[in-house]
Scaffold this motif. Structure first.
Motif, PDB file in Angstrom:
ATOM      1  N   PHE A  54       0.845  -1.187   0.000  1.00  0.00           N
ATOM      2  CA  PHE A  54       0.000   0.000   0.000  1.00  0.00           C
ATOM      3  C   PHE A  54       0.884   1.242   0.000  1.00  0.00           C
ATOM      4  O   PHE A  54       1.807   1.355   0.781  1.00  0.00           O
ATOM      5  CB  PHE A  54      -0.902   0.037   1.238  1.00  0.00           C
ATOM      6  N   THR A  55       0.544   2.180  -0.874  1.00  0.00           N
ATOM      7  CA  THR A  55       1.245   3.455  -0.881  1.00  0.00           C
ATOM      8  C   THR A  55       0.571   4.381   0.127  1.00  0.00           C
ATOM      9  O   THR A  55      -0.506   4.087   0.655  1.00  0.00           O
ATOM     10  CB  THR A  55       1.195   4.097  -2.278  1.00  0.00           C
ATOM     11  N   LYS A  56       1.197   5.510   0.370  1.00  0.00           N
ATOM     12  CA  LYS A  56       0.624   6.486   1.296  1.00  0.00           C
ATOM     13  C   LYS A  56      -0.739   6.960   0.794  1.00  0.00           C
ATOM     14  O   LYS A  56      -1.678   7.116   1.567  1.00  0.00           O
ATOM     15  CB  LYS A  56       1.587   7.659   1.443  1.00  0.00           C
ATOM     16  N   LYS A  57      -0.845   7.145  -0.508  1.00  0.00           N
ATOM     17  CA  LYS A  57      -2.100   7.584  -1.114  1.00  0.00           C
ATOM     18  C   LYS A  57      -3.194   6.532  -0.891  1.00  0.00           C
ATOM     19  O   LYS A  57      -4.342   6.879  -0.583  1.00  0.00           O
ATOM     20  CB  LYS A  57      -1.885   7.810  -2.609  1.00  0.00           C
ATOM     21  N   ASP A  58      -2.854   5.249  -1.029  1.00  0.00           N
ATOM     22  CA  ASP A  58      -3.827   4.173  -0.793  1.00  0.00           C
ATOM     23  C   ASP A  58      -4.325   4.185   0.647  1.00  0.00           C
ATOM     24  O   ASP A  58      -5.513   4.013   0.905  1.00  0.00           O
ATOM     25  CB  ASP A  58      -3.213   2.793  -1.078  1.00  0.00           C
ATOM     26  N   LEU A  59      -3.408   4.375   1.586  1.00  0.00           N
ATOM     27  CA  LEU A  59      -3.785   4.370   3.001  1.00  0.00           C
ATOM     28  C   LEU A  59      -4.696   5.536   3.353  1.00  0.00           C
ATOM     29  O   LEU A  59      -5.626   5.397   4.150  1.00  0.00           O
ATOM     30  CB  LEU A  59      -2.548   4.379   3.873  1.00  0.00           C
TER      31      LEU A  59
END
Length: 68
Positions: A54-59
């Motif tokens: 998971f990327t920061k954007k996904d989180l």
């Protein structure tokens, strides 16, 4: 009478948060799938290799959906 209204509002909010992203980038949610499926997508060249699941954007997106 209140419960059905809350259910409908919840479904509408969830749809407004999730569906536009999937229409814009259908492979954007591939990180939600098991490792075997993600690996197969990499082999097919649909997505690039990524170290993080998971990327920061996904989180951030997932957090907004949980708290809405």
């Amino acid at each position: 009478m209140t419960l059905p209204a809350e259910i409908v509002i919840g479904i509408v909010l969830f749809t407004l948060l999730v569906v536009p992203g999937l229409l814009k980038d259908p492979l954007g949610s591939i990180s939600d799938y098991p490792p075997e499926i993600r690996q197969r997508c990499v082999e097919l060249g649909l997505i690039g290799e990524s170290k993080k699941r998971f990327t920061k954007k996904d989180l951030i997106k997932k957090s907004l959906c949980v708290f809405s």
